[in-house]
Enzyme design. Structure first.
Site, short mmCIF file in Angstrom:
data_model
loop_
_atom_site.label_atom_id
_atom_site.label_comp_id
_atom_site.label_asym_id
_atom_site.label_seq_id
_atom_site.Cartn_x
_atom_site.Cartn_y
_atom_site.Cartn_z
N HIS A 114 -2.00 -5.15 1.41
CA HIS A 114 -3.31 -5.74 1.12
C HIS A 114 -3.09 -7.15 0.59
O HIS A 114 -2.13 -7.41 -0.12
CB HIS A 114 -4.03 -4.92 0.04
CG HIS A 114 -5.23 -5.64 -0.52
ND1 HIS A 114 -6.46 -5.64 0.11
CD2 HIS A 114 -5.37 -6.43 -1.61
CE1 HIS A 114 -7.29 -6.40 -0.59
NE2 HIS A 114 -6.67 -6.88 -1.64
N GLU A 131 -9.80 -9.21 -8.06
CA GLU A 131 -8.78 -8.17 -7.89
C GLU A 131 -7.69 -8.28 -8.96
O GLU A 131 -7.21 -7.27 -9.47
CB GLU A 131 -8.20 -8.23 -6.48
CG GLU A 131 -9.24 -7.79 -5.44
CD GLU A 131 -8.89 -8.12 -3.99
OE1 GLU A 131 -7.75 -8.57 -3.73
OE2 GLU A 131 -9.77 -7.92 -3.12
N LYS A 186 0.83 -1.20 0.00
CA LYS A 186 0.00 0.00 0.00
C LYS A 186 0.88 1.26 0.00
O LYS A 186 2.10 1.17 0.18
CB LYS A 186 -0.91 -0.04 1.23
CG LYS A 186 -2.01 -1.12 1.14
CD LYS A 186 -2.85 -1.11 2.42
CE LYS A 186 -4.09 -1.97 2.29
NZ LYS A 186 -4.87 -1.96 3.57
N TYR A 224 -12.39 -1.71 -3.31
CA TYR A 224 -12.92 -1.74 -1.94
C TYR A 224 -14.45 -1.65 -1.93
O TYR A 224 -15.02 -1.19 -0.94
CB TYR A 224 -12.29 -0.62 -1.12
CG TYR A 224 -10.89 -0.94 -0.61
CD1 TYR A 224 -10.63 -2.14 0.06
CD2 TYR A 224 -9.84 -0.05 -0.77
CE1 TYR A 224 -9.35 -2.44 0.54
CE2 TYR A 224 -8.56 -0.34 -0.28
CZ TYR A 224 -8.33 -1.53 0.38
OH TYR A 224 -7.07 -1.82 0.86
N ASN A 271 -1.94 0.05 7.30
CA ASN A 271 -1.48 -1.31 7.61
C ASN A 271 -0.61 -1.95 6.52
O ASN A 271 -0.48 -3.17 6.45
CB ASN A 271 -2.65 -2.21 8.04
CG ASN A 271 -3.70 -2.36 6.97
OD1 ASN A 271 -3.53 -1.87 5.85
ND2 ASN A 271 -4.79 -3.04 7.29
#
Ligand code: DAT
Ligand code: MG
Length: 144
Positions: free
Chosen positions: A110, A121, A4, A44, A107
């Site tokens: 992904h 995805e 990310k 998302y 975080n």
């Protein structure tokens, strides 16, 4: 899997890719890109309407990401396990999120959570011809 924006900005691309390479997983696709708001809302989509959705889209579009397609036996659960829980504060010791993260909204990584989400995805991020079909010569040393 995706490093990310915070992972990219913090210089963790190599560190994160290294972990999956060293595990013995095969890299079948790899690219750096800047996620558009449109791609972010598709990626998302399941979180649309949740209180953190707007911030999530802002974050994921804020800087480039590195997306990759990994292959291997039980790849999805393996990668999810190596990533650790969504909230770095709850992630198991030694996992990527526990090692490198503090905040649930930063975080670092992904990972797809099911074969269905992986297929969805991968098709959002990669064209068919961007994926490489090849034999990994170390496979015989990773799998019995
Ligand atoms: P994961 O990334 O582990 O698959 P998820 O799909 O439930 O987790 O959520 C996607 C991302 O949204 C997650 O990586 C961080 C953010 N997020 C999830 N729950 C959140 C919350 N309660 N507050 C803030 N951000 C959250
Ligand atoms: Mg998820």
């Amino acid at each position: 899997m995706m490093v990310k924006p915070d992972g990219v900005q913090r210089g963790l691309i190599g560190e994160i890719i290294k972990r999956f390479e060293q595990k013995g997983l095969k890299i079948a696709g790899l690219k750096m890109l800047r996620i558009t708001p449109e791609l972010a809302s598709k990626h998302y989509g399941e979180h649309r309407g949740k209180p953190f959705f707007e911030g999530l889209v802002k974050y994921i579009t804020s800087s480039p990401v590195v997306a990759m397609v990994l292959e291997g036996e039980d790849c999805i659960s393996l990668v999810r396990g190596m990533m650790g829980a969504t909230d770095p504060k709850k992630a198991a010791p030694g996992t990527i999120r526990e090692t490198f993260g503090i905040d649930i909204g930063r975080n670092v990584i992904h990972g797809s959570d099911s074969p269905e989400s992986a297929a969805r995805e991968i098709s959002l991020f990669f064209d068919e011809e961007e994926l490489c079909n090849y034999e990994l010569s170390l496979a015989a040393w990773v799998y019995e």
